[in-house]
Design a protein around this motif. Structure first.
Motif, PDB file in Angstrom:
ATOM      1  N   SER A 108     -31.664   6.368  -7.166  1.00 45.75           N
ATOM      2  CA  SER A 108     -30.666   5.303  -7.218  1.00 45.75           C
ATOM      3  C   SER A 108     -30.809   4.449  -8.467  1.00 45.75           C
ATOM      4  O   SER A 108     -29.917   3.655  -8.767  1.00 45.75           O
ATOM      5  CB  SER A 108     -30.789   4.412  -5.971  1.00 45.75           C
ATOM      6  N   GLN A 119     -27.992  22.741  -4.490  1.00 41.94           N
ATOM      7  CA  GLN A 119     -27.203  22.108  -5.535  1.00 41.94           C
ATOM      8  C   GLN A 119     -27.700  22.587  -6.895  1.00 41.94           C
ATOM      9  O   GLN A 119     -28.867  22.958  -7.057  1.00 41.94           O
ATOM     10  CB  GLN A 119     -27.306  20.576  -5.447  1.00 41.94           C
ATOM     11  N   TRP A 139     -28.323   5.549   7.118  1.00 42.25           N
ATOM     12  CA  TRP A 139     -27.358   6.614   6.805  1.00 42.25           C
ATOM     13  C   TRP A 139     -27.701   7.937   7.501  1.00 42.25           C
ATOM     14  O   TRP A 139     -26.927   8.880   7.450  1.00 42.25           O
ATOM     15  CB  TRP A 139     -27.293   6.849   5.301  1.00 42.25           C
ATOM     16  N   ARG A 169     -30.235  13.068   1.298  1.00 43.17           N
ATOM     17  CA  ARG A 169     -29.957  12.416   2.582  1.00 43.17           C
ATOM     18  C   ARG A 169     -29.538  13.425   3.642  1.00 43.17           C
ATOM     19  O   ARG A 169     -29.787  13.230   4.827  1.00 43.17           O
ATOM     20  CB  ARG A 169     -28.860  11.370   2.401  1.00 43.17           C
ATOM     21  N   ALA A 170     -28.916  14.508   3.225  1.00 44.79           N
ATOM     22  CA  ALA A 170     -28.448  15.497   4.193  1.00 44.79           C
ATOM     23  C   ALA A 170     -29.528  16.513   4.557  1.00 44.79           C
ATOM     24  O   ALA A 170     -29.570  16.989   5.694  1.00 44.79           O
ATOM     25  CB  ALA A 170     -27.222  16.227   3.645  1.00 44.79           C
ATOM     26  N   ILE A 210     -28.530  12.388  -4.566  1.00 41.05           N
ATOM     27  CA  ILE A 210     -28.772  11.428  -3.485  1.00 41.05           C
ATOM     28  C   ILE A 210     -28.209  11.936  -2.158  1.00 41.05           C
ATOM     29  O   ILE A 210     -28.902  11.951  -1.139  1.00 41.05           O
ATOM     30  CB  ILE A 210     -28.170  10.060  -3.859  1.00 41.05           C
ATOM     31  N   ASP A 211     -26.953  12.361  -2.158  1.00 37.95           N
ATOM     32  CA  ASP A 211     -26.345  12.811  -0.904  1.00 37.95           C
ATOM     33  C   ASP A 211     -27.026  14.070  -0.378  1.00 37.95           C
ATOM     34  O   ASP A 211     -27.165  14.251   0.838  1.00 37.95           O
ATOM     35  CB  ASP A 211     -24.851  13.070  -1.112  1.00 37.95           C
ATOM     36  N   THR A 212     -27.453  14.953  -1.282  1.00 34.33           N
ATOM     37  CA  THR A 212     -28.121  16.180  -0.846  1.00 34.33           C
ATOM     38  C   THR A 212     -29.458  15.869  -0.199  1.00 34.33           C
ATOM     39  O   THR A 212     -29.827  16.462   0.824  1.00 34.33           O
ATOM     40  CB  THR A 212     -28.326  17.119  -2.054  1.00 34.33           C
TER      41      THR A 212
END
Length: 973
Positions: free
Chosen positions: A475, A508, A627, A533-534, A529-531
Motif C-alpha cells: 500500500s 497474476q 476485507w 487479500r483473495a 493487493i487484491d490478489t
C-alpha cells in the motif's frame, strides 16, 4: 567471560605471584576487550569506566560466581585493557567496531581515553554524493571510523560501510573523535543552497569552476531557467536524499552552459538568486579510460584499471597545462608541463612501470582552472570470471563462480583463483609486489544479477537474497528493482515477466519498466493487493526462458498475535497496523446465543463485551481483517487473514437462567449427558451446526454427530423447533443432511398451523414438513382438494406464495428440467443462489469422498426404475475447474436419492445411509447448492410418484369393469 578472566587472574595471583599482572589479559586480548566494553556499557554511566570497574561493581556483575572478594582495582583493569588493545591486530579492531550501538561505542571511547591507549589522530573528511543511492555522504581517512560520532545539527549521521550518511542540510557537520575532540566540515549555506558534484560524486567546492560536461546538482527546490546561464539540460532526476525534504537532485549536462547559480525560492523569474558559479567552457580537460578490469573493485567500490587514461586538452598553442600524477607513495608521483596543441597525452606511458594503487591526476591550465580524476590502477592486471555472469538460483542467492587473476611481472596475487560460493557476492584478493613494499586489497565481484526493495521514495541496498514484503508495504507503493547483467538483457527482449503464485498456481503477472537512463527494471507491486487479500501470501518468480527464479515473497500478516480479557473488555495485542479489523466473539458452550461482532478502526485495540460474555467461561475470539471473506468453517478466506484465540477458563460453565440451557452447556463442556427433552431441540440445532467451529476439532466433530443423531430421532419435532435455534437457515443445511432428516418419510402433516408459520423463517424445513400435501398441487385426479381441512388449505396457499412459478411447473409436469437461473423458493429467507462448483476449492480428500458417493449412486441408478429422474441430473451443465467431476450433477442425484427414500424406496434409503457422510461434506462446502437441489428433488419425486400412481390407476380401470376408488390420504393406494 568476566567469570573466566577473574578465575584465571585469581589462579595467577595465587600460584605465580611474581608473574606479570597483564599475562592473563594479553593471553586472551579479544575476550578482555569485549568483556570490559560490555561491563562499562551496562553500567549506569558508560562514559565513566572507573566506577564500573571498581571492585564492588565487578562483584555485583559476577553475582554468585564471585566466590572470593574481587581484589583487582579499576587501574589494574584499565592497564589490562590497554595491554589487550595493543595486542589486537588492526583487523581485530575493525571487527570489534563493525556494528556498535550507542552505549557500546561510548564505553569503548571512554576506555580508550581513560586507559591512555592512544592520542587523538588527525583525520580529513570530505562531503560527496553517492549517485547509486542518491544520498549525501561524508568520507574520511580516520582510523577506526566506527568510533567517530558524526552529527548534522541534532541528527546523528548513520555509519554505512566506510562513510556516513548526511541526513540533513546543515552549514557544518560535526565530526567528533573517540577522545571528544571535534572537527567541523562545511557543507551548505542557507544563502547559497546549491551543491555541485562531479560524475563520480566528488563535491566541487564553491570557489572552483565547474567542469563542462555532466555534473550532479543538489538544489533547494527545482532550479528553474533563471539558475542557468545558457541551456538548461536535465538528463536525470532522482528523489531527494533521505532527510533533504524539499531539495532537488538531478544530473545535468553543462556543455552549452556558461554558469549556474542558486535560486532562493523556486528558481523562476522574480526570485532572488545567489552568486554565479562559472562553468569552464573555454579550456577543459577530459580523461578517457579503456574498459576496466572485469570483476575487480577497489575498497571504495570503484573500478580497477590496467592502464592509465588518455588526457585530452583544449586551448590554443599558447595554452600551457601542468599535469600532476599523485600516487600513494612519492616514488609513484610525478609532474610535467604540456602544450594544449600537442594532442592527446598517453598517461600510461608516463606512469611508473610498476604502478599499483590509488592515483589522482590533475590537469591545471595557465589560468589556474583544474580538472582531475581519481582511479585505481594496476598496470597489466587481468581477471577471467567463470561463468562470465552470475544469475540468481531458483531458491535464491547466486550460482557459484571462479575468478582467475593474472598479474604483471613482480606482482603476486593471493590467492590466484578466487572461489565464490552461492551466498557470496564477492571475495577478496591481495596484490603484493615482489619486494613486499606495497600491498593492495581488491574486491572480486563478477557481474551478477541483483535486486533491491523500494518503499515509497526510499531505495534499500542491492542484494542477492530473497526479498520479503508485507501487505502494508504494498500500500506504500512498494517496488522490486531488478538489475540484470548486460549479456542477459541483450538475450531477452523487453523486461521479463514477474509471476505471482501461491506455490502451485500462477495468480497474476507483472510487467516491469526500465528506468530512464538506467539498466534497472522496476516492478510496481501495488497491483498485487487484491490478489493477496483473495489468496493469501504469494511468491514472486522471475520468468526467464529455461529458468525460474524466486525473487521475493509477499506476506499477509496476521491481524493480531493475541487476545487478553480484562473484566468486561478484550485487548487485542500486537494488532496489524493501518488496518481495520473485525472481531467476532462466541461462547463455545452457548452456541445458540447471538455472536458479538464489532469492527475496530485502525487505531483501536479494545472490544467492550456485552453482559452475556462477562463470564469466566471460555470465549472463542476470531480476529480478521475487515476485507476478509467468511468461509464455511467459521473462519475467513484466505486463512492468513484471520486469527482465532481462546480466552477464559475451560473448566468453567456459564451461569444460565434456563435449566435446559444449563444442561446443554454442561453437555458441550463434557460434564453432562446429551439432553433428550423436546425443549432442548432448538439448542441442539445450534450445537450441531456450530460445534466443529467452537469446540476442539475432535470433540467438535463427535458433538456435532451426536446432536444431529438426536435431531434425527424425531424429525418432525426437530424441524418444527429449527426456527428457535438462533442459527441462520444456511447453517441448518449440513445438519439436515447429517441427521438423516433429508431422507425422512412423513405420512401426514401433524400440525399445519405451526408448519405454516415456519415458512417465514425456515423455508426448507417447512417444505419437508409440507411434503405430504404437495401431491394436491400435481394436478393428479387421484388427489381431491375437498379432502383438505381449512388449516391444510391455508398451508398450501402459503406454499403457493413461496414457490416460484417455474418451479411449480415441475410439480404439474409442465416442465421437466429445472430453471438454473431462478431459485425455486421465493422470499428473503430463501437460501442464497447456489454456489457454482467452479468457486469451490476441493482438497484431494474431498474429491475422494465425493467420488465414493458417485460410485455408490451409479450402482443404485443403473438398477432402478427412475431413468427419467436421473436423466434430468445428467443434463446439468458442469462448471470449471472440475469438468471431469460434475458436482452439480452429483448434488442433484444425492438429493433425488434422499427424497426417493422419503417416498419409502428401501433401496434408496440404504444408499442414502452409505453416502450420507460425503453428502454432508458437500453440504458444508456448498450449502446453497444442496438446499436448492433438495427443493428441486422434492418437486421432481412428488411429480414422478403422482404420475406413476395415475398411470397405475388408468391401467387398473382399463382391466376392470368396476370403478376404482379415488386415492386419498384416508385410503392410500
Amino acid at each position: 567471560m568476566l567469570v573466566a578472566l577473574h578465575a584465571y587472574e585469581r589462579l595467577r595471583a595465587e600460584h605465580a605471584t611474581d608473574s606479570d599482572p597483564g599475562t592473563v589479559f594479553r593471553r586472551w586480548p579479544y575476550c578482555t576487550v569485549v568483556t570490559l566494553v560490555r561491563l562499562v556499557a551496562d553500567s549506569p554511566d558508560p562514559g565513566e569506566p572507573r566506577g564500573a570497574l571498581s571492585p564492588p561493581a565487578v562483584e555485583t556483575a559476577l553475582g554468585p560466581a564471585a566466590e572470593t572478594p574481587v581484589t583487582i582495582d579499576a587501574d589494574t583493569w584499565l592497564r589490562a585493557f590497554a595491554a589487550a588493545w595493543h595486542t589486537l591486530t588492526e583487523r581485530d579492531r575493525n571487527e570489534l567496531t563493525a556494528h556498535p550501538d550507542e552505549r557500546h561505542t561510548t564505553a569503548l571511547a571512554a576506555l580508550l581515553s581513560t586507559a591512555g591507549t592512544g592520542e587523538p589522530q588527525a583525520a580529513t573528511f570530505e562531503a560527496g554524493l553517492d549517485p547509486d543511492r542518491g544520498t549525501v555522504v561524508l568520507t574520511s581517512d580516520a582510523t577506526l571510523p566506527r568510533l567517530w560520532r558524526v552529527r548534522a545539527g541534532s541528527a546523528v549521521c548513520p555509519s554505512v560501510e566506510n562513510h556516513w550518511l548526511v541526513t540533513r542540510p546543515v552549514e557544518t557537520v560535526e565530526c567528533r573523535d573517540p577522545f571528544g575532540q571535534s572537527q567541523w566540515v562545511p557543507l551548505v549555506s542557507p544563502d547559497d543552497p546549491l551543491l555541485v558534484f562531479d560524475t563520480e560524486g566528488a563535491l566541487i567546492p564553491s570557489g572552483e569552476p565547474i567542469p563542462a560536461g555532466e555534473v550532479w546538482l543538489l538544489h533547494r527546490g527545482e532550479p528553474g531557467p533563471g539558475c542557468f546561464d545558457g541551456k538548461r539540460h536535465v538528463l536525470e532526476e532522482l528523489a531527494p536524499p533521505n532527510g533533504w525534504s524539499g531539495w532537488w537532485l538531478g544530473r545535468v549536462l553543462l556543455d552549452e552552459t556558461r554558469g549556474v547559480r542558486p535560486g532562493i525560492g523556486d528558481g523562476r523569474a522574480g526570485t532572488r538568486f545567489g552568486t554565479w558559479r562559472t562553468v569552464n567552457l573555454a579550456t577543459h580537460a577530459e580523461f578517457t579510460f579503456d574498459a576496466p578490469v572485469p570483476t575487480l573493485r577497489d575498497r571504495d567500490g570503484d573500478s580497477v584499471h590496467s592502464a592509465a587514461p588518455v588526457l585530452h586538452l583544449t586551448g590554443d598553442d599558447t595554452q600551457r597545462w601542468t599535469v600532476e600524477i599523485i600516487g600513494d607513495t612519492p616514488g609513484q608521483s610525478a609532474s610535467w608541463e604540456v602544450n594544449a596543441t600537442d594532442g592527446p597525452v598517453e598517461l600510461d606511458e608516463l606512469m611508473p612501470r610498476s604502478a599499483m594503487g590509488r592515483f589522482r591526476i590533475r590537469a591545471v591550465d595557465s589560468g589556474g582552472q583544474a580538472s582531475s580524476t581519481t582511479f585505481t590502477l594496476v598496470k597489466g592486471l587481468g581477471a577471467t570470471p567463470t561463468p562470465r555472469v552470475r544469475m540468481l538460483r531458483e531458491t535464491g542467492q547466486l550460482y557459484r563462480a571462479r575468478v582467475s587473476i593474472r598479474t604483471p611481472e613482480n606482482v603476486l596475487a593471493v590467492p590466484e583463483t578466487v572461489q565464490l560460493r552461492e551466498s557470496a557476492r564477492s571475495g577478496a584478493v591481495e596484490l603484493r609486489t615482489a619486494d613486499e613494499t606495497r600491498r593492495l586489497t581488491l574486491r572480486v565481484e563478477p557481474e551478477h544479477a541483483a535486486m533491491r526493495k523500494r518503499l515509497g521514495t526510499h531505495n534499500q541496498d542491492w542484494g542477492i537474497n530473497r526479498l520479503h514484503y508485507t501487505l502494508g508495504q504494498l500500500s506504500e507503493n512498494a517496488c522490486l528493482d531488478l538489475s540484470l547483467p548486460e549479456v542477459i538483457r541483450e538475450a531477452h527482449e523487453g523486461s521479463p515477466v514477474l509471476l505471482a503464485h501461491d506455490g502451485s498456481d500462477t495468480l497474476q503477472q507483472l510487467r516491469g519498466q526500465r528506468l530512464p537512463a538506467s539498466d534497472v527494471i522496476r516492478y510496481k507491486l501495488a497491483g498485487l493487493i487484491d490478489t493477496v487479500r483473495a489468496h493469501g501470501s504469494l511468491r514472486l518468480r522471475l520468468d526467464l526462458p529455461g529458468q525460474g527464479v524466486e525473487l521475493a515473497t509477499v506476506r499477509l500478516p496476521k491481524p493480531a498475535s493475541g487476545v487478553r480479557k480484562q473484566d468486561a473488555r478484550l485487548l487485542i495485542t500486537e494488532r496489524a497496523t493501518r488496518e481495520r479489523l473485525r472481531v467476532r466473539v462466541d461462547c463455545p458452550y452457548t452456541p445458540w446465543r447471538p455472536t458479538h461482532t464489532v469492527e475496530l478502526a485502525a487505531s483501536e485495540d479494545t472490544v467492550q463485551l456485552p453482559p452475556r460474555f462477562d463470564t469466566e467461561a471460555p470465549l472463542l475470539v476470531t480476529v480478521h481483517h475487515s476485507w476478509a471473506q467468511p468461509n464455511r468453517t467459521g473462519g475467513v478466506t484466505p486463512s492468513e487473514a484471520g486469527s482465532v484465540f481462546r480466552v477464559g477458563d475451560e473448566s468453567r460453565i456459564p451461569e444460565l437462567a434456563e435449566p435446559v440451557e444449563q444442561e446443554t452447556a454442561g453437555y458441550l463442556a463434557g460434564r453432562g449427558s446429551l439432553p433428550r427433552t423436546t425443549t432442548a431441540l432448538p439448542l441442539l440445532w445450534a450445537s450441531a451446526a456450530r460445534a466443529e467451529q467452537l469446540l476442539e476439532p475432535a470433540s467438535g466433530r463427535t458433538t456435532a454427530k451426536e446432536c444431529a443423531m438426536r435431531l434425527g430421532d424425531d424429525p418432525v419435532a426437530s424441524l418444527l423447533a429449527s426456527s428457535d435455534s438462533g442459527t441462520s437457515a444456511r447453517d441448518l443445511i449440513p445438519v439436515i443432511v447429517r441427521s438423516g432428516i433429508a431422507a425422512h418419510a412423513s405420512r401426514h402433516v401433524a400440525d399445519p398451523e405451526r408448519v405454516r408459520s415456519l415458512w417465514t423463517s425456515r423455508p426448507l424445513p417447512a417444505l419437508l414438513l409440507t411434503g405430504p400435501l404437495l401431491f394436491y398441487r400435481t394436478g393428479s385426479t387421484g388427489w381431491q382438494q375437498d379432502e383438505l381441512d381449512t388449516t391444510e388449505t391455508a398451508l398450501l396457499d402459503t406454499f403457493d406464495q413461496r414457490c416460484a412459478p417455474r418451479a411449480l411447473e415441475l410439480l404439474t409436469g409442465d416442465r421437466t428440467d429445472p430453471d438454473e437461473n431462478t431459485p425455486p423458493l421465493l422470499g428473503e429467507q430463501t437460501p442464497e443462489h447456489p454456489t457454482p462448483s467452479g468457486e469451490l476449492t476441493l482438497t484431494a480428500e474431498s474429491l475422494d469422498e465425493l467420488r465414493n458417493c458417485r460410485n455408490e449412486l451409479r450402482r443404485f441408478i443403473y438398477r432402478k426404475r427412475y431413468p427419467e429422474l436421473f436423466e434430468i441430473a445428467s443434463r446439468r451443465r458442469t462448471a470449471d475447474p472440475h469438468p471431469d467431476f460434475p458436482l452439480e450433477r452429483l448434488s442433484l442425484e444425492l438429493a433425488l436419492t434422499a427424497r426417493l427414500a422419503a417416498q419409502r424406496d428401501r433401496d434408496a434409503a440404504a444408499v442414502e445411509r452409505l453416502v450420507r457422510h460425503g453428502w454432508t461434506h458437500l453440504a458444508e462446502l456448498a450449502p446453497d447448492r444442496v438446499a436448492t437441489d433438495l427443493v428441486l428433488a422434492e418437486f421432481l419425486t412428488v411429480a414422478h410418484q403422482a404420475r406413476q400412481e395415475q398411470r397405475a390407476r388408468q391401467e387398473q380401470q382399463s382391466n376392470e369393469t368396476s370403478p376404482t376408488p379415488q386415492h386419498s390420504r384416508k385410503n392410500p393406494s
